[in-house]
Scaffold this motif. Structure first.
Motif, short mmCIF file in Angstrom:
data_model
loop_
_atom_site.label_atom_id
_atom_site.label_comp_id
_atom_site.label_asym_id
_atom_site.label_seq_id
_atom_site.Cartn_x
_atom_site.Cartn_y
_atom_site.Cartn_z
N GLU A 44 0.82 -1.21 0.00
CA GLU A 44 0.00 0.00 0.00
C GLU A 44 0.85 1.27 0.00
OE1 GLU A 44 -2.19 0.71 3.76
OE2 GLU A 44 -1.23 -1.12 4.47
N LEU A 45 2.03 1.21 0.64
CA LEU A 45 2.90 2.39 0.63
C LEU A 45 3.51 2.61 -0.74
CD1 LEU A 45 4.75 2.46 4.07
CD2 LEU A 45 2.56 3.47 3.39
N SER A 46 3.77 1.53 -1.47
CA SER A 46 4.26 1.70 -2.84
C SER A 46 3.22 2.37 -3.73
CB SER A 46 4.64 0.34 -3.44
OG SER A 46 5.78 -0.18 -2.82
N ALA A 47 1.96 2.22 -3.38
CA ALA A 47 0.88 2.77 -4.19
C ALA A 47 0.44 4.17 -3.76
CB ALA A 47 -0.33 1.84 -4.15
N ILE A 48 0.89 4.63 -2.60
CA ILE A 48 0.29 5.84 -2.02
C ILE A 48 0.58 7.09 -2.85
CG2 ILE A 48 2.18 6.51 -0.46
CD1 ILE A 48 -0.02 6.96 1.69
N ASN A 49 1.69 7.12 -3.57
CA ASN A 49 1.95 8.26 -4.46
C ASN A 49 0.87 8.36 -5.53
OD1 ASN A 49 3.19 10.32 -6.00
ND2 ASN A 49 4.30 8.82 -7.21
N ALA A 50 0.51 7.21 -6.11
CA ALA A 50 -0.54 7.22 -7.12
C ALA A 50 -1.88 7.63 -6.53
CB ALA A 50 -0.64 5.84 -7.77
N MET A 51 -2.15 7.18 -5.29
CA MET A 51 -3.41 7.55 -4.64
C MET A 51 -3.45 9.05 -4.35
SD MET A 51 -5.22 4.87 -4.62
CE MET A 51 -4.37 4.58 -6.18
N ALA A 52 -2.31 9.61 -3.96
CA ALA A 52 -2.25 11.05 -3.72
C ALA A 52 -2.54 11.82 -5.01
CB ALA A 52 -0.89 11.44 -3.16
N GLY A 53 -2.00 11.35 -6.12
CA GLY A 53 -2.27 11.98 -7.40
C GLY A 53 -3.74 11.92 -7.76
N ALA A 54 -4.36 10.75 -7.52
CA ALA A 54 -5.78 10.60 -7.81
C ALA A 54 -6.62 11.50 -6.90
CB ALA A 54 -6.20 9.15 -7.64
N TYR A 55 -6.19 11.65 -5.65
CA TYR A 55 -6.91 12.52 -4.72
C TYR A 55 -6.85 13.98 -5.18
CZ TYR A 55 -8.45 14.58 -0.30
OH TYR A 55 -9.14 15.29 0.66
N SER A 56 -5.66 14.43 -5.55
CA SER A 56 -5.50 15.83 -5.94
C SER A 56 -6.24 16.14 -7.23
CB SER A 56 -4.02 16.19 -6.08
OG SER A 56 -3.46 15.59 -7.23
N GLU A 57 -6.37 15.15 -8.11
CA GLU A 57 -6.98 15.39 -9.42
C GLU A 57 -8.40 14.83 -9.52
OE1 GLU A 57 -4.71 15.15 -12.88
OE2 GLU A 57 -3.12 16.38 -12.02
N PHE A 58 -8.99 14.45 -8.39
CA PHE A 58 -10.38 14.01 -8.34
C PHE A 58 -10.64 12.78 -9.23
CE2 PHE A 58 -10.46 18.45 -7.08
CZ PHE A 58 -11.30 18.44 -5.97
N VAL A 59 -9.92 11.71 -8.95
CA VAL A 59 -10.09 10.45 -9.69
C VAL A 59 -10.57 9.38 -8.72
CG1 VAL A 59 -8.98 8.72 -11.14
CG2 VAL A 59 -8.27 11.12 -11.31
N PRO A 60 -11.71 8.71 -9.00
CA PRO A 60 -12.29 7.76 -8.04
C PRO A 60 -11.68 6.36 -8.15
CG PRO A 60 -13.79 8.10 -9.88
CD PRO A 60 -12.61 8.99 -10.13
N ILE A 61 -10.91 5.96 -7.14
CA ILE A 61 -10.28 4.64 -7.08
C ILE A 61 -10.62 4.00 -5.74
CG2 ILE A 61 -8.12 3.33 -7.13
CD1 ILE A 61 -6.86 5.67 -8.66
N VAL A 62 -11.09 2.76 -5.78
CA VAL A 62 -11.32 1.99 -4.56
C VAL A 62 -10.05 1.18 -4.29
CG1 VAL A 62 -12.72 0.23 -3.42
CG2 VAL A 62 -13.80 1.84 -5.02
N HIS A 63 -9.32 1.55 -3.25
CA HIS A 63 -8.06 0.89 -2.90
C HIS A 63 -8.33 -0.11 -1.77
CE1 HIS A 63 -3.61 1.31 -1.41
NE2 HIS A 63 -3.88 0.13 -1.91
N ILE A 64 -8.24 -1.38 -2.09
CA ILE A 64 -8.48 -2.46 -1.12
C ILE A 64 -7.13 -2.98 -0.65
CG2 ILE A 64 -9.54 -4.73 -0.78
CD1 ILE A 64 -11.26 -3.94 -3.35
N VAL A 65 -6.94 -3.03 0.66
CA VAL A 65 -5.66 -3.45 1.23
C VAL A 65 -5.88 -4.73 2.06
CG1 VAL A 65 -3.75 -2.83 2.75
CG2 VAL A 65 -4.82 -1.08 1.30
N GLY A 66 -5.23 -5.81 1.64
CA GLY A 66 -5.26 -7.04 2.42
C GLY A 66 -4.43 -6.87 3.68
#
Length: 573
Positions: free
Chosen positions: A87-109
């Motif tokens: 999940e930490l490897s992905a958090i940069n991409a999630m931050a980008g999606a947050y700033s640019e209003f992109v809807p992603i459901v991130h499921i973490v096992g």
């Protein structure tokens, strides 16, 4: 209360993981990105049963970028990573999606709830017994966090997270412990579809705002429309189209709003970005006495270094969370309802001059005998080659700024990351967008322009494209390093240099087989025109990979002016 007793009381028992996946399927997700890890493996087993296909990316960062691109085409996406390291490897991409209003459901096992409760010293942890630390990090770049630690509220948390993801158009985080995967929840809830509608505006308040907007519109001598990214993200493009059509007003887009307006429409006047605007645009927009600004994101790169010269006194801002009329704000009023009523009651307006935008080459390029591929020549030429409904992806840097000079055919979807600006984003996004087009069976071409430096960050995702038999057309601009950074600072500095690659060898190195791809090395204008004229290349029959050589010291004019402004801000006291 024991889980056995709870299960006996359920009318239609279904596992937590199946409930989650069926809700994802309901909102349109068909492919799920991510990387396997021991805390998510059991959950991955249930994807096919629910009509979902596992993608499997080369790393979690690429998976996040791909989920971003998928969501921009499909409307929403999903990604699964493992606890901590994934999940930490992905958090940069999630931050980008947050700033640019992109809807992603991130499921973490996540680890077993008992292991978390006891603070066990498990792998992928910080060794301090804190199992909330990573979810707490993601909470800063998510509009909702659902910790599925109890089957009694798991279904409610899932429904709320997916709804918020859709309505707010931002990522959500769902933590799924290993022992929760097969716990039972009430499946009967699935008979009631999720309510994905925003809360309606207060009727009296909305009516007041609509009347105010209409009065100012009719008083205005030369009103214009300016459309930006949040018109796309918050799903008001139908209203934008109707507003443009019925009003007849000159209509412009900000760089992040490229693709929001049909650029073949006679009302379309080009890109407004302050000093980086298309020819003739700045004078009309800045001379207007009323600007209908729809979904604006006034960031530095989206305004060519904050060179907007439009005052709030002449602006009406429409957003998902408020409408601002000049200096008066009306919070809680969503633009969708207001725009629809304004359109329905509009009547005749004063219509000013509309600049003509085309893909005609500048005279200097028409007369030039130079065979070097310059930006001034390339982007209008690309505009002539693009087709209706293409997905057009540009990387932060020369490609992104160059696209401002391209007039799109009808229906083109533009994907860029102007605000977050994480280099390498576009390669992963290309994969996700191409996959979304496949899921939609739309036969859309996916076209990517990416710089050689940016490509090196996420090159592995070409491997996933080949494995998934996707057919994008990829242009790697070979201009010897980080050109946008050179223009900001350090023209000859070693930190802006890269190791030159043999890019045309990439598909073969990643195991591409004969017939699955073609490669091309293009160094002259004639060679590129011949390639564009080749229908075998231009039709999406297989993955096309192009080395496109351009001068090291060339860049779009809008990039040069933006970079200059950025350097001044970085150095100011």
């Amino acid at each position: 209360m024991s889980s056995d007793i709870v299960t006996r009381e359920l009318q239609q028992p279904i596992t937590v993981v199946e409930y989650l996946y069926r809700r994802l399927h309901e909102v349109g997700v068909r492919s799920v990105h991510g990387v396997p890890g021991d805390y998510n493996l059991l959950a991955l087993d249930y994807l096919p049963k629910c009509g979902l296909e596992w993608v499997g990316n080369c790393n979690e960062l690429n998976a996040g970028y791909a989920a971003d691109g998928y969501a921009r085409v499909k409307g929403i996406s999903a990604m699964i990573t493992t606890f901590g390291v994934g999940e930490l490897s992905a958090i940069n991409a999630m931050a980008g999606a947050y700033s640019e209003f992109v809807p992603i459901v991130h499921i973490v096992g996540q680890p077993h709830t008992a292991s978390q409760r006891d603070g066990m010293l498990l792998h992928h942890t910080l060794g301090n017994g804190n199992y909330n630390v990573f979810a707490d990090m993601s909470e800063q770049v998510s509009c909702s966090v659902a910790r599925l630690n109890d089957p009694l509220n798991a279904a409610t948390l899932i429904d709320n997270a997916i709804r918020e993801c859709w309505v707010q158009s931002r990522p959500v985080y769902i933590g799924l412990p290993t022992d929760m995967v097969l716990k039972k929840v009430e499946g009967k809830r699935l008979e009631t579809p999720l309510d994905l509608n925003r809360k309606p505006n207060d009727p009296e308040k909305e009516e007041y705002v609509v009347n105010l907007v209409l009065r100012l519109l009719h008083e205005a001598k030369n009103p214009v429309i300016l459309v930006d990214a949040c018109a796309i993200r918050h799903r008001v493009l139908e209203e934008v189209h109707d507003l443009v059509q019925k009003s007849g007003l000159p209509t412009f887009v900000a760089p992040m709003g490229k693709g929001a307006v049909n650029e073949t429409h006679p009302n379309y006047g080009g890109v407004y970005a302050g000093d980086g605007s298309n020819a003739g645009v700045r004078e009309i927009v800045e001379g207007s006495d009323l600007i209908l600004s729809i979904g604006a994101i006034k960031s530095d790169f989206n305004t060519a270094g904050f060179t907007y010269r439009i005052g709030q006194l002449n602006t009406i801002d429409f957003h998902s969370y408020l409408v601002r009329v000049r200096y008066s704000e009306y919070p809680g009023i969503n633009m969708k309802g207001v725009l629809r009523k304004v359109i329905d009651r509009m009547g005749d307006l004063n219509v000013g001059k509309i600049p003509h935008v085309s893909n005609k080459l500048p005279k200097s390029e028409i007369d030039s005998k130079d065979q070097n591929i310059t930006h001034a020549w390339l982007w209008p030429t690309v505009g002539q080659w693009l087709r209706e409904n293409d997905i057009f992806i540009t990387e932060t840097g020369t490609a992104n700024f160059g696209a401002w000079e391209t007039r799109f055919p009808k229906g083109v979807t533009a994907i860029n990351q102007i605000l977050w600006g994480s280099i390498g984003y576009s390669v992963g996004a290309c994969h996700g967008a191409a996959l979304a087009a496949e899921d939609l069976k739309s036969n859309q071409r996916t076209v990517l322009f990416v710089g050689d430096g940016s490509f090196q960050l996420t090159a592995q995702e070409v491997s996933t494209m080949l494995r998934k038999k996707l057919k994008p057309i990829i242009f790697v601009i070979c201009n010897d390093g980080y050109t946008i950074e050179r223009y900001i600072h350090g023209w000859d500095a070693s930190y802006n240099d890269i190791q030159p690659w043999k890019f045309v060898d990439i598909p073969a190195a990643f195991g591409g087989k004969a017939g699955e791809y073609q490669t091309h090395q293009i160094k002259t204008r004639k060679a590129l025109l011949d390639l564009f004229a080749n229908e075998d290349f231009s039709s999406n029959k297989c993955l096309q990979f192009v080395e496109l050589y351009m001068p090291r010291d060339d860049a779009p004019l809008s990039l040069k002016s933006t970079a200059e402004a950025s350097e001044k801000r970085n150095q100011s006291a």
